[in-house]
Enzyme design. Structure first.
Site, PDB file in Angstrom:
ATOM      1  N   ASP A  46       0.844  -1.206   0.000  1.00 24.51           N
ATOM      2  CA  ASP A  46       0.000   0.000   0.000  1.00 24.51           C
ATOM      3  C   ASP A  46       0.882   1.260   0.000  1.00 24.51           C
ATOM      4  OD1 ASP A  46      -2.224   1.608   0.223  1.00 24.51           O
ATOM      5  OD2 ASP A  46      -2.738   1.029   2.276  1.00 24.51           O
ATOM      6  N   GLY A 135       0.975 -10.168   4.471  1.00 20.23           N
ATOM      7  CA  GLY A 135       2.003  -9.377   5.150  1.00 20.23           C
ATOM      8  C   GLY A 135       1.486  -8.960   6.517  1.00 20.23           C
TER       9      GLY A 135
HETATM   10  N1  APR Z   1       5.325  -5.261  -4.730  1.00 17.47           N
HETATM   11  C1  APR Z   1       4.742  -6.472  -4.542  1.00 17.47           C
HETATM   12  N2  APR Z   1       4.489  -6.991  -3.330  1.00 17.47           N
HETATM   13  C2  APR Z   1       4.843  -6.250  -2.259  1.00 17.47           C
HETATM   14  C3  APR Z   1       5.440  -4.971  -2.355  1.00 17.47           C
HETATM   15  C4  APR Z   1       5.675  -4.485  -3.664  1.00 17.47           C
HETATM   16  N3  APR Z   1       6.240  -3.283  -3.874  1.00 17.47           N
HETATM   17  N4  APR Z   1       5.661  -4.506  -1.099  1.00 17.47           N
HETATM   18  C5  APR Z   1       5.237  -5.458  -0.253  1.00 17.47           C
HETATM   19  N5  APR Z   1       4.748  -6.513  -0.932  1.00 17.47           N
HETATM   20  C6  APR Z   1       4.201  -7.779  -0.456  1.00 17.47           C
HETATM   21  C7  APR Z   1       4.551  -8.233   0.945  1.00 17.47           C
HETATM   22  O1  APR Z   1       5.866  -8.785   0.948  1.00 17.47           O
HETATM   23  C8  APR Z   1       3.489  -9.294   1.166  1.00 17.47           C
HETATM   24  O2  APR Z   1       3.876 -10.524   0.552  1.00 17.47           O
HETATM   25  O3  APR Z   1       2.788  -7.691  -0.414  1.00 17.47           O
HETATM   26  C9  APR Z   1       2.287  -8.747   0.413  1.00 17.47           C
HETATM   27  C10 APR Z   1       1.156  -8.192   1.264  1.00 17.47           C
HETATM   28  O4  APR Z   1       1.699  -7.537   2.401  1.00 17.47           O
HETATM   29  P1  APR Z   1       1.132  -6.161   2.980  1.00 17.47           P
HETATM   30  O5  APR Z   1       1.511  -5.050   2.076  1.00 17.47           O
HETATM   31  O6  APR Z   1       1.531  -6.068   4.402  1.00 17.47           O
HETATM   32  O7  APR Z   1      -0.478  -6.327   2.834  1.00 17.47           O
HETATM   33  P2  APR Z   1      -1.572  -7.034   3.811  1.00 17.47           P
HETATM   34  O8  APR Z   1      -1.034  -8.213   4.521  1.00 17.47           O
HETATM   35  O9  APR Z   1      -2.785  -7.209   2.951  1.00 17.47           O
HETATM   36  O10 APR Z   1      -1.845  -5.955   4.913  1.00 17.47           O
HETATM   37  C11 APR Z   1      -2.564  -4.796   4.575  1.00 17.47           C
HETATM   38  O11 APR Z   1      -0.920  -3.351   5.495  1.00 17.47           O
HETATM   39  O12 APR Z   1       0.163  -1.376   5.127  1.00 17.47           O
HETATM   40  C12 APR Z   1      -0.946  -1.920   5.418  1.00 17.47           C
HETATM   41  O13 APR Z   1      -2.473  -0.267   4.615  1.00 17.47           O
HETATM   42  C13 APR Z   1      -2.160  -1.634   4.571  1.00 17.47           C
HETATM   43  O14 APR Z   1      -3.313  -1.845   6.613  1.00 17.47           O
HETATM   44  C14 APR Z   1      -3.071  -2.472   5.375  1.00 17.47           C
HETATM   45  C15 APR Z   1      -2.278  -3.741   5.616  1.00 17.47           C
END
Ligand code: APR
Length: 200
Positions: A46, A135
């Site tokens: 995000d 994540g």
């Molecule tokens: N490109 C692809 N994948 C990515 C990237 C990127 N640039 N950055 C991180 N990821 C991966 C992480 O390594 C993980 O495998 O995206 C996956 C999902 O992780 P998160 O971003 O933490 O998403 P999620 O588990 O759905 O949690 C959502 O996190 O930051 C907050 O605002 C968001 O509150 C929400 C929560």
């Protein structure tokens, strides 16, 4: 085919690609954001999307939340891609993992389905997904991969405009888990018409 890319062929003429990468660089028509209900940005993918796409994305998110309130888990909305190569960002809110007792699988499945249906409504051809919920939201990757792949294969087969879905996975471990899940789905016979090509 380049090493480390897995291609799932979904008749008629649809493809699901699994690859390692940074989704903010994806050249698909839309990329999907694993957002939270506020749509105001956060960490992980995000944060990366908002940083790379610039303030136009947040501005539209504000308008959407102002008009319809916070985005419920499992729903999806679209904004501009701002400075991204992808013209659209589809924001969806995955479930927080709670041990599997709170309909997490159904909610996660719905995120992928709703995102693809929205892409179809926008007449798009290609969409890139991150691994939603695995994540900060703590969904175990092995379980999420099966749900994600099944939802995308099933939905893609029903669409006309969208023909390509990419899983752009940030690290080798996640790519390995998704690749293994794809092979297991193939051998389970659940999707008898799919095929897999890979070079790894
Ligand atoms: N490109 C692809 N994948 C990515 C990237 C990127 N640039 N950055 C991180 N990821 C991966 C992480 O390594 C993980 O495998 O995206 C996956 C999902 O992780 P998160 O971003 O933490 O998403 P999620 O588990 O759905 O949690 C959502 O996190 O930051 C907050 O605002 C968001 O509150 C929400 C929560």
């Amino acid at each position: 085919m380049p090493k480390n890319i897995v291609r799932v062929v979904v008749p008629p003429g649809k493809t699901v690609l699994l690859l390692r990468g940074d989704i903010t660089l994806a050249k698909t028509d839309a990329i999907v954001n694993a957002a939270n209900s506020s749509l105001m940005g956060g960490g992980g993918v995000d944060g990366a999307i908002h940083r790379a796409g610039g303030p136009a994305i947040l501005e539209e998110c504000r308008k959407i939340c102002g008009a319809q309130g916070p985005l419920p888990t499992e729903k999806a909305v679209a904004t501009t891609g701002g400075k991204l190569v992808a013209r659209h960002v589809i924001h969806t809110v995955g479930p927080v993992w709670n041990g599997g007792q709170r309909d997490e699988a159904e909610l996660l499945q719905s995120c992928y389905r709703e995102s693809l249906l929205l892409a179809e409504k926008l007449n798009l051809t290609s969409v890139a997904f991150p691994s939603i919920s695995t994540g900060a939201f703590g969904y175990p990757v092995e379980k999420a991969a099966v749900v994600a792949l099944s939802a995308v294969i099933e939905t893609l087969a029903q669409l006309n405009s969208v023909s390509q879905a990419h899983f752009v996975l940030f690290d080798q471990f996640t790519l390995g888990v998704y690749s293994q899940a794809a092979r297991e789905l193939l051998s389970s016979g659940r999707f008898p018409s799919i095929g897999i090509d890979s070079n790894d």
